[in-house]
Design a protein around this motif. Structure first.
Motif, PDB file in Angstrom:
ATOM      1  N   ALA A   1       0.826  -1.217   0.000  1.00 25.99           N
ATOM      2  CA  ALA A   1       0.000   0.000   0.000  1.00 25.99           C
ATOM      3  C   ALA A   1       0.855   1.259   0.000  1.00 25.99           C
ATOM      4  O   ALA A   1       0.555   2.239   0.691  1.00 25.99           O
ATOM      5  CB  ALA A   1      -0.955  -0.005   1.194  1.00 25.99           C
ATOM      6  N   ARG A   2       1.914   1.257  -0.790  1.00 23.59           N
ATOM      7  CA  ARG A   2       2.770   2.438  -0.865  1.00 23.59           C
ATOM      8  C   ARG A   2       2.033   3.564  -1.589  1.00 23.59           C
ATOM      9  O   ARG A   2       1.552   3.374  -2.701  1.00 23.59           O
ATOM     10  CB  ARG A   2       4.055   2.109  -1.614  1.00 23.59           C
TER      11      ARG A   2
ATOM     12  N   LEU B   1       5.534   8.487  -2.492  1.00 27.22           N
ATOM     13  CA  LEU B   1       5.522   9.463  -1.402  1.00 27.22           C
ATOM     14  C   LEU B   1       6.187   8.816  -0.193  1.00 27.22           C
ATOM     15  O   LEU B   1       5.712   7.808   0.323  1.00 27.22           O
ATOM     16  CB  LEU B   1       4.083   9.871  -1.075  1.00 27.22           C
ATOM     17  N   ASP B   2       7.279   9.393   0.248  1.00 26.90           N
ATOM     18  CA  ASP B   2       8.033   8.814   1.353  1.00 26.90           C
ATOM     19  C   ASP B   2       7.241   8.896   2.657  1.00 26.90           C
ATOM     20  O   ASP B   2       6.496   9.855   2.891  1.00 26.90           O
ATOM     21  CB  ASP B   2       9.370   9.542   1.516  1.00 26.90           C
ATOM     22  N   ARG B   3       7.417   7.905   3.504  1.00 27.08           N
ATOM     23  CA  ARG B   3       6.720   7.866   4.785  1.00 27.08           C
ATOM     24  C   ARG B   3       7.617   7.214   5.831  1.00 27.08           C
ATOM     25  O   ARG B   3       8.502   6.432   5.501  1.00 27.08           O
ATOM     26  CB  ARG B   3       5.398   7.094   4.667  1.00 27.08           C
ATOM     27  N   VAL B   4       7.362   7.553   7.079  1.00 26.30           N
ATOM     28  CA  VAL B   4       8.061   6.944   8.206  1.00 26.30           C
ATOM     29  C   VAL B   4       7.038   6.234   9.071  1.00 26.30           C
ATOM     30  O   VAL B   4       5.901   6.693   9.218  1.00 26.30           O
ATOM     31  CB  VAL B   4       8.823   8.003   9.029  1.00 26.30           C
ATOM     32  N   PHE B   5       7.451   5.106   9.648  1.00 22.65           N
ATOM     33  CA  PHE B   5       6.538   4.269  10.420  1.00 22.65           C
ATOM     34  C   PHE B   5       6.841   4.398  11.900  1.00 22.65           C
ATOM     35  O   PHE B   5       7.996   4.580  12.315  1.00 22.65           O
ATOM     36  CB  PHE B   5       6.661   2.809   9.995  1.00 22.65           C
ATOM     37  N   SER B   6       5.794   4.275  12.696  1.00 21.98           N
ATOM     38  CA  SER B   6       5.957   4.269  14.142  1.00 21.98           C
ATOM     39  C   SER B   6       6.479   2.911  14.584  1.00 21.98           C
ATOM     40  O   SER B   6       6.555   1.960  13.802  1.00 21.98           O
ATOM     41  CB  SER B   6       4.620   4.562  14.825  1.00 21.98           C
ATOM     42  N   ARG B   7       6.799   2.806  15.842  1.00 24.94           N
ATOM     43  CA  ARG B   7       7.293   1.548  16.394  1.00 24.94           C
ATOM     44  C   ARG B   7       6.209   0.486  16.282  1.00 24.94           C
ATOM     45  O   ARG B   7       5.086   0.672  16.717  1.00 24.94           O
ATOM     46  CB  ARG B   7       7.682   1.736  17.861  1.00 24.94           C
ATOM     47  N   GLY B   8       6.555  -0.625  15.650  1.00 26.38           N
ATOM     48  CA  GLY B   8       5.586  -1.694  15.453  1.00 26.38           C
ATOM     49  C   GLY B   8       4.786  -1.564  14.182  1.00 26.38           C
ATOM     50  O   GLY B   8       3.893  -2.383  13.921  1.00 26.38           O
TER      51      GLY B   8
ATOM     52  N   ASN C   1       1.789   5.324  10.092  1.00 27.28           N
ATOM     53  CA  ASN C   1       2.864   5.914   9.301  1.00 27.28           C
ATOM     54  C   ASN C   1       2.533   7.373   9.021  1.00 27.28           C
ATOM     55  O   ASN C   1       1.369   7.781   9.031  1.00 27.28           O
ATOM     56  CB  ASN C   1       3.080   5.141   8.002  1.00 27.28           C
ATOM     57  N   THR C   2       3.558   8.143   8.754  1.00 24.46           N
ATOM     58  CA  THR C   2       3.415   9.576   8.506  1.00 24.46           C
ATOM     59  C   THR C   2       4.184   9.941   7.245  1.00 24.46           C
ATOM     60  O   THR C   2       5.335   9.526   7.067  1.00 24.46           O
ATOM     61  CB  THR C   2       3.957  10.400   9.689  1.00 24.46           C
ATOM     62  N   LEU C   3       3.552  10.716   6.370  1.00 21.09           N
ATOM     63  CA  LEU C   3       4.226  11.181   5.165  1.00 21.09           C
ATOM     64  C   LEU C   3       5.251  12.239   5.525  1.00 21.09           C
ATOM     65  O   LEU C   3       4.980  13.142   6.324  1.00 21.09           O
ATOM     66  CB  LEU C   3       3.204  11.738   4.166  1.00 21.09           C
ATOM     67  N   THR C   4       6.415  12.151   4.918  1.00 21.35           N
ATOM     68  CA  THR C   4       7.499  13.087   5.223  1.00 21.35           C
ATOM     69  C   THR C   4       7.452  14.339   4.366  1.00 21.35           C
ATOM     70  O   THR C   4       8.146  15.313   4.663  1.00 21.35           O
ATOM     71  CB  THR C   4       8.858  12.394   5.014  1.00 21.35           C
ATOM     72  N   GLY C   5       6.691  14.321   3.287  1.00 20.38           N
ATOM     73  CA  GLY C   5       6.655  15.455   2.378  1.00 20.38           C
ATOM     74  C   GLY C   5       7.624  15.338   1.227  1.00 20.38           C
ATOM     75  O   GLY C   5       7.590  16.154   0.297  1.00 20.38           O
ATOM     76  N   THR C   6       8.504  14.355   1.257  1.00 24.76           N
ATOM     77  CA  THR C   6       9.444  14.119   0.153  1.00 24.76           C
ATOM     78  C   THR C   6       8.939  12.976  -0.713  1.00 24.76           C
ATOM     79  O   THR C   6       7.967  12.294  -0.381  1.00 24.76           O
ATOM     80  CB  THR C   6      10.839  13.785   0.699  1.00 24.76           C
ATOM     81  N   HIS C   7       9.590  12.771  -1.845  1.00 25.64           N
ATOM     82  CA  HIS C   7       9.175  11.701  -2.746  1.00 25.64           C
ATOM     83  C   HIS C   7      10.402  11.046  -3.376  1.00 25.64           C
ATOM     84  O   HIS C   7      11.496  11.610  -3.365  1.00 25.64           O
ATOM     85  CB  HIS C   7       8.252  12.233  -3.849  1.00 25.64           C
TER      86      HIS C   7
ATOM     87  N   VAL D   1       9.050  -3.213  -6.617  1.00 26.72           N
ATOM     88  CA  VAL D   1       8.630  -4.569  -6.972  1.00 26.72           C
ATOM     89  C   VAL D   1       7.465  -4.986  -6.085  1.00 26.72           C
ATOM     90  O   VAL D   1       7.207  -4.382  -5.039  1.00 26.72           O
ATOM     91  CB  VAL D   1       9.791  -5.579  -6.827  1.00 26.72           C
ATOM     92  N   VAL D   2       6.765  -6.021  -6.512  1.00 25.29           N
ATOM     93  CA  VAL D   2       5.661  -6.600  -5.744  1.00 25.29           C
ATOM     94  C   VAL D   2       6.118  -7.938  -5.175  1.00 25.29           C
ATOM     95  O   VAL D   2       6.601  -8.805  -5.916  1.00 25.29           O
ATOM     96  CB  VAL D   2       4.421  -6.812  -6.631  1.00 25.29           C
ATOM     97  N   VAL D   3       5.971  -8.112  -3.870  1.00 26.82           N
ATOM     98  CA  VAL D   3       6.316  -9.374  -3.224  1.00 26.82           C
ATOM     99  C   VAL D   3       5.039 -10.038  -2.725  1.00 26.82           C
ATOM    100  O   VAL D   3       4.113  -9.368  -2.277  1.00 26.82           O
ATOM    101  CB  VAL D   3       7.308  -9.155  -2.059  1.00 26.82           C
ATOM    102  N   VAL D   4       4.996 -11.364  -2.817  1.00 32.24           N
ATOM    103  CA  VAL D   4       3.787 -12.120  -2.483  1.00 32.24           C
ATOM    104  C   VAL D   4       4.195 -13.362  -1.702  1.00 32.24           C
ATOM    105  O   VAL D   4       5.200 -13.996  -2.006  1.00 32.24           O
ATOM    106  CB  VAL D   4       3.008 -12.541  -3.746  1.00 32.24           C
ATOM    107  N   ALA D   5       3.399 -13.708  -0.704  1.00 32.85           N
ATOM    108  CA  ALA D   5       3.666 -14.906   0.089  1.00 32.85           C
ATOM    109  C   ALA D   5       2.347 -15.534   0.516  1.00 32.85           C
ATOM    110  O   ALA D   5       1.267 -15.081   0.127  1.00 32.85           O
ATOM    111  CB  ALA D   5       4.532 -14.576   1.302  1.00 32.85           C
ATOM    112  N   TYR D   6       2.443 -16.575   1.328  1.00 31.19           N
ATOM    113  CA  TYR D   6       1.269 -17.244   1.871  1.00 31.19           C
ATOM    114  C   TYR D   6       0.401 -16.227   2.614  1.00 31.19           C
ATOM    115  O   TYR D   6       0.931 -15.365   3.311  1.00 31.19           O
ATOM    116  CB  TYR D   6       1.716 -18.370   2.814  1.00 31.19           C
ATOM    117  N   PRO D   7      -0.940 -16.242   2.483  1.00 27.48           N
ATOM    118  CA  PRO D   7      -1.768 -17.278   1.849  1.00 27.48           C
ATOM    119  C   PRO D   7      -2.080 -17.047   0.374  1.00 27.48           C
ATOM    120  O   PRO D   7      -2.851 -17.794  -0.214  1.00 27.48           O
ATOM    121  CB  PRO D   7      -3.043 -17.218   2.684  1.00 27.48           C
ATOM    122  N   ALA D   8      -1.536 -15.991  -0.240  1.00 28.54           N
ATOM    123  CA  ALA D   8      -1.782 -15.765  -1.659  1.00 28.54           C
ATOM    124  C   ALA D   8      -1.082 -16.807  -2.525  1.00 28.54           C
ATOM    125  O   ALA D   8      -1.475 -17.039  -3.660  1.00 28.54           O
ATOM    126  CB  ALA D   8      -1.325 -14.362  -2.061  1.00 28.54           C
ATOM    127  N   THR D   9      -0.031 -17.419  -2.005  1.00 34.42           N
ATOM    128  CA  THR D   9       0.667 -18.498  -2.697  1.00 34.42           C
ATOM    129  C   THR D   9       0.717 -19.707  -1.759  1.00 34.42           C
ATOM    130  O   THR D   9       0.243 -19.636  -0.631  1.00 34.42           O
ATOM    131  CB  THR D   9       2.096 -18.076  -3.066  1.00 34.42           C
TER     132      THR D   9
END
Length: 624
Positions: A155-156, A169-176, A180-186, A553-561
């Motif tokens: 969901a970028r 759009l660049d974002r930073v994530f909280s602990r855990g 997430n918060t957009l930084t305003g840069t790209h 790139v798009v990465v996919v794992a179980y349960p989609a595969t």
């Protein structure tokens, strides 16, 4: 931007790009530097000073070298080979199971003690206030313990068109990774993740200009369902053009690709019918079959022996308990499977169809426009007359850069679906700007002929027209639509088809020569590269994005595969240049060496050898 690119040109080695445009969007010039190699061509792209760039290199790459072209078609007389899926060494499979074992054990242990030892906000969230919980802990286990910890991969947020490059759009994530918060840069990145197979998703160009004119003519919506005041003349024109494009008598369009299957299939089959479905068919097909109330049986993916054995059983045994014959048997397959990259064995299915007399439904959501010498999908790729297939379904969201879907067949069938399909009375009609994009892009692939000139022809090859219909008659296009000459004559569409065919085969065979295990057909624009271990999935994605030339790139794992087949799925486009694929191969070679991903058997080349011998690799890669 174009003047800057021309000033950087070193040698006049190629001609002006086929993707032309009468306008340049200033919004696309976001001030990015050339250090990432994405804004401007790395080499000269002008054959003479009189040529000019007509589209931004970041949207559609400039590449006029005729060596980097190929026709997408099955070799006549050859046997279709779906390819063998290689298995990794046993230590890789063991590590995958150990990874899941640790995930399950540690995750459930933390859940158990967390419910009993944590206080405050956690207990407040766990309180139901007398209501039953909407989700159980078990149902949300993988979401909480796996996906949430790698939320930055999904969901970028992006801006701009999903062309050759895309702006994140660049974002930073909280602990855990809870918020997430957009930084305003790209970040401008090479886009190997979109279904923009032919590169028609552009912010500038002939198609974009046509859409702008379409908004002036019709506005942005018809504000109603097709059967309740939502139809305009443009709907009829688009349906006639789609029918001509796929070689069928008539077509019906829908405003949503998923809803095309989920609302049309219930109108095709009912309680006493049987649907035979490939085990890897899309969720929209499964939903449609469930809504229909028909019985359903599945066969092994693309396995003709499994399908024939199932056909013999269901025909001889009939319906359960009563053993009465089925009112109808409908076999549903996809032309190109988006998660596996495999093509349907259409010649094999046609042999079984002639033998057992069932109805055939082919979902060409990913194959229409992307396969075949004329872009008509798998029927065109295998040179199978489209009218020998009962129902052709497809979407406009991939190769045509639009939205919605269609279903095509005989006129009697389509007339029935207009009334009985749920989309006709409940779904909103396709909006005029979207329809204009469909008309412009589809006409660019077909080319447009003068209706008066075509009517003077005394001989028509009906079989040839059904196999790969020729240019679209002028009367099928709106009178106000004035396409540029390079779109109207079909040269643009042909170049895009040939560029896509080269890029797809080059990337697929190049990865295999580097030692990676990949799935799918070598002519498929979808190339899954197997990572196997889900722990390598976030590492691969983050390392690709962190490179000097960022790659999305798009990465996919179980349960989609399946449990052991986590993968990264590359989607190439006609907008990519040969240099873009070179960049991707070099990145995969470096990252794959770090993550221990090269486990394929067979001959191996160095990455520089793959880049140098690209033409030999593509033209001598064999038919798979």
């Amino acid at each position: 931007m174009d003047a800057k690119a021309r000033s950087r040109a070193d040698t006049p080695t190629s001609t002006a790009p086929p993707s032309s445009s009468s306008s340049i969007s200033s919004a696309s010039d976001d001030g990015d530097s050339d250090d990432d190699g994405l804004s401007n061509p790395s080499s000269g792209s002008l054959s003479s000073p009189s040529h000019e760039y007509h589209t931004l290199h970041s949207e559609f790459g400039h590449c006029s070298n005729p060596e980097y072209r190929r026709t997408s078609a099955h070799t006549p007389g050859s046997v279709f080979n779906a390819g063998e899926e290689q298995d990794p060494p046993y230590y890789i499979l063991i590590s995958v199971y150990i990874t899941f074992l640790f995930l399950i054990c540690i995750g459930h242990t933390r859940d158990f003690f967390g419910k009993r030892l944590r206080s405050g906000n956690y207990k407040h969230l766990m309180a139901s206030g007398g209501y039953a919980a909407l989700n159980s802990d078990f149902d949300s286990f993988y979401t909480r313990r796996l996906k949430q910890r790698i939320e930055d991969l999904f969901a970028r947020p992006v801006t701009g068109v999903p062309g050759r490059t895309i702006t994140l759009l660049d974002r930073v994530f909280s602990r855990g990774y809870h918020t997430n918060t957009l930084t305003g840069t790209h970040t401008r990145a090479l886009n190997i993740s979109s279904y923009n197979y032919l590169g028609f998703a552009q912010g500038s160009g002939g198609c974009a200009d046509a859409v702008e004119e379409g908004i002036r003519q019709y506005g942005i919506s018809t504000c109603g369902a097709r059967l309740e005041g939502g139809s305009v003349d443009l709907h009829t024109r688009v349906e006639a053009l789609v029918a001509s494009f796929v070689g069928m008598e008539d077509a019906l369009i829908s405003s949503m690709g998923f809803a095309t299957n989920s609302t049309i299939i219930p109108a095709l089959v009912s309680k006493n019918s049987l649907v035979i479905s490939d085990e890897l068919n899309h969720a929209s097909i499964r939903v449609g079959v469930r809504f229909s109330g028909a019985s359903v049986r599945t066969f092994k993916h693309n396995d003709m022996a499994s399908l024939e054995a199932l056909l013999r059983e269901v025909i001889s045994q009939g319906q359960p308990r009563t053993h009465r014959p089925w009112s109808k048997i409908l076999v549903i397959v996809e032309g190109l499977y988006s998660m596996e990259g495999t093509l349907v064995n259409l010649p094999g299915i046609m042999k079984l169809k002639n033998k057992y007399k069932f109805y055939l439904f082919v979902d060409e959501a990913h194959s229409i426009g992307a396969l075949g010498p004329h872009g008509r999908g798998v029927a065109d790729y295998f040179a199978v007359p489209p009218r020998s297939i009962d129902i052709l379904m497809g979407t406009f969201t991939k190769s045509f850069g639009a939205a919605g879907g269609y279903v095509a067949g005989s006129k009697a069938l389509i007339d029935r679906l207009r009334v009985r399909g749920h989309s006709g009375c409940y779904a909103e009609a396709m909006s005029p700007p979207v329809m204009t994009q469909v008309v412009a892009s589809m006409a660019s692939i077909m080319g447009v002929r003068d209706s008066d000139a075509s009517s003077t022809s005394t001989s028509v090859d009906v079989n040839a027209m059904q196999r790969h219909p020729g240019p679209a008659p002028q009367h099928l296009l709106p009178s106000w639509l004035d396409l540029p000459p390079y779109l109207k004559d079909g040269s643009e569409g042909r170049e895009r088809l040939r560029r896509l065919a080269f890029n797809a085969r080059y990337l697929s065979l190049g990865l295999r020569r580097l030692g990676f295990i990949t799935y799918g057909h070598i002519d498929s624009p979808i190339i899954p590269l197997l990572l196997f271990n889900l722990g390598k999935m976030p590492a691969f994605s983050r390392m690709m994005l962190a490179r000097n030339t960022p790659i999305v790139v798009v990465v996919v794992a179980y349960p989609a595969t399946s449990l052991t087949t986590a993968r990264v799925r590359f989607c190439v486009s006609a907008s990519h240049t040969k240099e873009d694929v070179d960049c991707l191969l070099r990145a995969c070679d470096e990252v794959g060496g770090v993550l221990d991903l090269k486990h394929a058997e067979g001959e191996r080349w160095s990455v520089e050898e793959v880049v140098r011998r690209a033409g030999e690799l593509v033209n001598g890669g064999g038919d798979r």
